[in-house]
Design an enzyme around this catalytic site. Structure first.
Site, PDB file in Angstrom:
ATOM      1  N   ARG A 166      64.354  91.182  54.526  1.00 49.52           N
ATOM      2  CA  ARG A 166      65.613  90.974  55.479  1.00 49.52           C
ATOM      3  C   ARG A 166      64.859  90.383  56.901  1.00 49.52           C
ATOM      4  O   ARG A 166      65.839  90.417  57.957  1.00 49.52           O
ATOM      5  CB  ARG A 166      66.489  92.125  55.780  1.00 49.52           C
ATOM      6  N   LYS A 197      65.887  75.914  62.530  1.00 46.15           N
ATOM      7  CA  LYS A 197      66.644  75.558  61.261  1.00 46.15           C
ATOM      8  C   LYS A 197      65.439  75.914  60.121  1.00 46.15           C
ATOM      9  O   LYS A 197      64.441  75.134  60.308  1.00 46.15           O
ATOM     10  CB  LYS A 197      67.079  74.124  61.583  1.00 46.15           C
ATOM     11  N   GLU A 231      61.921  60.076  64.689  1.00 46.58           N
ATOM     12  CA  GLU A 231      62.697  61.068  65.325  1.00 46.58           C
ATOM     13  C   GLU A 231      62.474  61.328  66.763  1.00 46.58           C
ATOM     14  O   GLU A 231      63.477  61.584  67.515  1.00 46.58           O
ATOM     15  CB  GLU A 231      62.343  62.549  64.797  1.00 46.58           C
ATOM     16  N   GLU A 251      74.708  75.245  66.276  1.00 50.00           N
ATOM     17  CA  GLU A 251      75.046  73.967  66.195  1.00 50.00           C
ATOM     18  C   GLU A 251      76.634  73.919  66.044  1.00 50.00           C
ATOM     19  O   GLU A 251      77.415  73.582  65.113  1.00 50.00           O
ATOM     20  CB  GLU A 251      74.718  73.268  64.902  1.00 50.00           C
ATOM     21  N   ARG A 266      74.427  70.471  69.648  1.00 50.67           N
ATOM     22  CA  ARG A 266      73.436  70.354  68.967  1.00 50.67           C
ATOM     23  C   ARG A 266      73.494  69.407  67.700  1.00 50.67           C
ATOM     24  O   ARG A 266      72.642  68.895  66.931  1.00 50.67           O
ATOM     25  CB  ARG A 266      72.896  71.801  68.386  1.00 50.67           C
ATOM     26  N   ASN A 274      71.515  65.174  65.073  1.00 52.77           N
ATOM     27  CA  ASN A 274      71.846  64.742  63.521  1.00 52.77           C
ATOM     28  C   ASN A 274      72.320  63.280  63.563  1.00 52.77           C
ATOM     29  O   ASN A 274      72.680  62.448  62.570  1.00 52.77           O
ATOM     30  CB  ASN A 274      72.922  65.627  62.731  1.00 52.77           C
ATOM     31  N   HIS A 292      71.399  61.083  60.593  1.00 57.08           N
ATOM     32  CA  HIS A 292      71.100  62.056  59.545  1.00 57.08           C
ATOM     33  C   HIS A 292      72.181  61.925  58.207  1.00 57.08           C
ATOM     34  O   HIS A 292      71.980  62.212  57.452  1.00 57.08           O
ATOM     35  CB  HIS A 292      70.952  63.370  59.923  1.00 57.08           C
ATOM     36  N   HIS A 352      70.521  61.500  55.016  1.00 54.12           N
ATOM     37  CA  HIS A 352      70.420  62.328  53.840  1.00 54.12           C
ATOM     38  C   HIS A 352      71.002  61.982  52.702  1.00 54.12           C
ATOM     39  O   HIS A 352      70.477  62.178  51.530  1.00 54.12           O
ATOM     40  CB  HIS A 352      71.146  63.557  54.498  1.00 54.12           C
ATOM     41  N   HIS A 383      61.962  61.370  55.243  1.00 52.16           N
ATOM     42  CA  HIS A 383      62.982  61.989  56.035  1.00 52.16           C
ATOM     43  C   HIS A 383      63.022  61.146  57.062  1.00 52.16           C
ATOM     44  O   HIS A 383      64.182  60.479  57.427  1.00 52.16           O
ATOM     45  CB  HIS A 383      62.785  63.153  56.315  1.00 52.16           C
TER      46      HIS A 383
END
Ligand code: NAD
Ligand code: GLY
Length: 362
Positions: A118, A140, A182, A234, A238, A242, A245, A249, A262
């Site tokens: 956990r 993330k 990026e 996000e 935030r 992206n 993206h 993606h 990527h």
């Protein structure tokens, strides 16, 4: 060396950026809570940097996990290999995981740390430009699903991030370019002076000039640290990180993970976002060309690969974490150097952007 901070109250952590840092144990050792350390890396990076990383933690009880290399292995199945080792070595809940590698290793190790018993602490040692400017900062973590990129994961922050830009000396050119995509992203989101600086330094960065690299990495990390401090999970600003993206993606998933890197997919996605913004009249055609020109100088692709159809693109773009009530929300350029997250766009222009996105003239 530069030290930045991601300000998250009690969970705040430092980012160390410089050269030769893998030889400096004093930076990371204070961030290890107990005797057990588990270094997670892959079969490409292990021969290059595992010995130095092991030396950083000498005196600790070290477990090593060496995963196969590639985006196609960023899966729940492969993640299990980390848990197998942790359990086999009887690692307890104070073990510190160390991610040594690019974004794939960082995302997987962070997710393993979020889940193991956990939650156990972890440290990021990013070794690609992309992971140094983006993925190692901000918490993330996760893995891909066959039906969608990064769809299984958790927000989980590291104890510290150690960025030794000397590791970039062994990175393939194509991977360096992917990281530069990026970097450009930060300029286009909200930092026109940085975009202009990149136009000046594109060749120096591609040639791996250390001072240009340190400046770029520190600038991006500071930008990202500010965004994460303002909106960790996000719900607002935030999402701008992206940019490119949603398109990107879809390309990654559609071609099969690992085919288009990527960062390459993000470069194409930023061109599509720019083009679509121009079709709305928000930026000019000349500004779209400015984006393309910079990416081309950084040896990045700017058009949708022919192997993925327009229909596939449309369908895959619907599997995105920004989709809300079935509506695709996109990061677009409201004006040049200022992006927004919006669902207020003309879908016919999205269709048109995809149709024409296969050629330079788009
Ligand atoms: P990657 O981790 O696959 O690394 C690229 C390649 O470079 C791999 O083959 C790797 O073994 C090799 N490599 C790594 N360091 C090296 C070095 N110093 N010398 C030689 N080879 C080296 O890819 P990446 O571009 O670093 O990361 C992409 C991943 O990051 C994607 O899965 C993406 O979804 C994720 N990502 C996550 C975030 C986030 O916020 N968590 C942000 C952006 C991207
Ligand atoms: N790379 C996007 C983010 O960290 O939010």
């Amino acid at each position: 060396m530069k030290t930045l901070t991601v300000a998250l109250g009690e969970r705040s952590y430092p980012i160390f950026i410089g050269q030769g840092l893998l030889a400096n144990p004093e930076l990371v050792r204070p961030h290890v809570r107990a005797k057990q350390v588990c270094i997670v890396t892959n079969e490409t990076i292990a021969p290059l940097y595992l010995a130095q990383t092991r030396a950083l933690f000498s005196g600790f009880d070290i477990t090593e996990v060496i995963l196969p290399d590639g985006e196609q292995y960023k899966t729940l199945d492969v993640l299990n290999q980390i848990f197998d080792q942790l359990l086999a070595k009887r690692c307890d809940r104070r073990v510190t995981l160390v991610a040594l590698g690019g974004g794939v290793i960082g995302d997987m190790t962070g997710f393993a740390a979020a889940c193991y018993q956990r939650g156990v602490p972890f440290i990021q040692i990013p070794t690609t430009l992309l992971s140094q400017v983006d993925s190692s900062v901000g918490g993330k973590t996760g893995v891909n699903h066959a039906l969608g990129k990064n769809m299984i994961g958790a927000f989980y922050q590291p104890q510290c991030v150690l960025i030794d830009i000397d590791t970039l000396k062994t990175l393939e050119d194509r991977q360096l370019s992917a990281g530069l995509a990026e970097v450009v992203k930060y300029g286009l989101i909200n930092d026109l002076p940085f975009f202009e600086w990149l136009e000046d330094k594109a060749e120096a960065l591609y040639q791996r000039d250390p001072s240009a690299l340190i400046e770029a990495v520190a600038h991006c990390c500071q930008n990202k640290a500010d965004v994460v401090a303002a909106d960790e999970q996000e719900s607002g600003v935030r999402a701008l990180l992206n940019l490119g993206h949603t398109f990107g993606h879809a390309i990654e998933t559609g071609l099969g993970y690992g085919e288009c890197l990527h960062g390459e997919a993000v470069a194409i996605g930023m061109c599509l976002a720019a083009e679509m913004s121009a079709k709305h009249g928000w930026i000019s055609a000349a500004e779209v060309q400015r984006v393309r020109r910079l990416l081309v100088r950084m040896h990045l692709p700017t058009t949708i690969p022919a192997d993925i159809s327009c229909e596939q693109m449309q369908n895959l773009m619907k599997v995105d974490k920004k989709v809300m009530d079935g509506q695709i929300r996109l990061v677009l350029m409201q004006k040049f150097g200022q992006s927004v997250l919006t669902s207020d766009y003309d879908s016919a222009l999205l269709q048109d952007t995809l149709n024409t996105g296969y050629t330079e003239a788009a």
